[in-house]
Design a protein around this motif. Sequence first.
Motif, short mmCIF file in Angstrom:
data_model
loop_
_atom_site.label_atom_id
_atom_site.label_comp_id
_atom_site.label_asym_id
_atom_site.label_seq_id
_atom_site.Cartn_x
_atom_site.Cartn_y
_atom_site.Cartn_z
N PHE A 25 -14.47 0.99 -4.72
CA PHE A 25 -13.08 1.66 -4.32
C PHE A 25 -11.69 0.70 -4.93
O PHE A 25 -10.85 1.51 -5.34
CB PHE A 25 -13.04 2.20 -2.72
N GLY A 28 -11.74 0.79 -8.48
CA GLY A 28 -11.17 1.85 -8.81
C GLY A 28 -10.24 2.33 -8.86
O GLY A 28 -9.32 3.15 -9.58
N ALA A 29 -9.31 1.91 -7.90
CA ALA A 29 -7.82 2.12 -7.46
C ALA A 29 -6.76 1.64 -8.51
O ALA A 29 -5.90 2.10 -8.83
CB ALA A 29 -7.48 1.48 -6.23
N GLY A 34 -7.72 6.24 -10.93
CA GLY A 34 -7.88 5.67 -9.42
C GLY A 34 -6.51 6.13 -8.70
O GLY A 34 -5.34 6.44 -9.38
N SER A 35 -6.53 6.09 -7.52
CA SER A 35 -5.38 6.53 -6.67
C SER A 35 -5.20 5.03 -5.74
O SER A 35 -6.08 4.67 -5.41
CB SER A 35 -5.46 7.60 -5.95
N TRP A 38 -7.13 4.65 -2.52
CA TRP A 38 -8.58 4.03 -2.72
C TRP A 38 -8.68 2.53 -2.26
O TRP A 38 -9.70 2.09 -1.59
CB TRP A 38 -8.97 4.03 -4.16
N ILE A 41 -9.35 2.83 1.71
CA ILE A 41 -10.68 3.41 2.01
C ILE A 41 -11.58 1.93 1.57
O ILE A 41 -12.40 1.91 2.20
CB ILE A 41 -11.14 4.35 0.96
N GLY A 42 -11.38 1.26 0.21
CA GLY A 42 -12.19 0.19 -0.20
C GLY A 42 -12.23 -1.07 1.01
O GLY A 42 -13.24 -1.43 1.51
N SER A 45 -14.05 -0.06 4.25
CA SER A 45 -15.44 0.03 4.01
C SER A 45 -16.14 -1.42 4.08
O SER A 45 -16.84 -1.91 4.61
CB SER A 45 -15.90 0.60 2.62
#
Length: 125
Positions: A25, A28-29, A34-35, A38, A41-42, A45
Amino acid sequence: METEVNMKIVGYIVAAILIFFGVLFIWGAFSSTGSPGWIVIGLISTGLGLVIVFWVNRHAAAAVNSSQNVTYKIDLPGNVSMDTMKCKSCGGTLTSDAISMVNGAPMVTCPYCHTTYQLTEEPKW
Ligand SMILES: [Zn+2]
């Protein structure tokens, strides 16, 4: 004992998955699709995964400590004196090394004749 090991393995697998997706995440951001959200969230997690690893480690260490306490803390039944302890079958003098806790009961393993028996309330030696 086996339950502890399984819990540890499951804990590590769950933590590995959380950290893996957390890193994905965050990674990916920064990609074009990506946003920035993320990253949050990453981080959550990954952080959760690290907390699980920490918790499993501490829990496993505590389990080891408590099992060691059981091994070393030997409560002899009655007023059995270590000086007068003798083997039931061969009469050899027993040391504290000859006594181990098995399922909460003190078991004697004679170093001379290798007889194993449970220590009883009424010693007849
Ligand atoms: Zn013996």
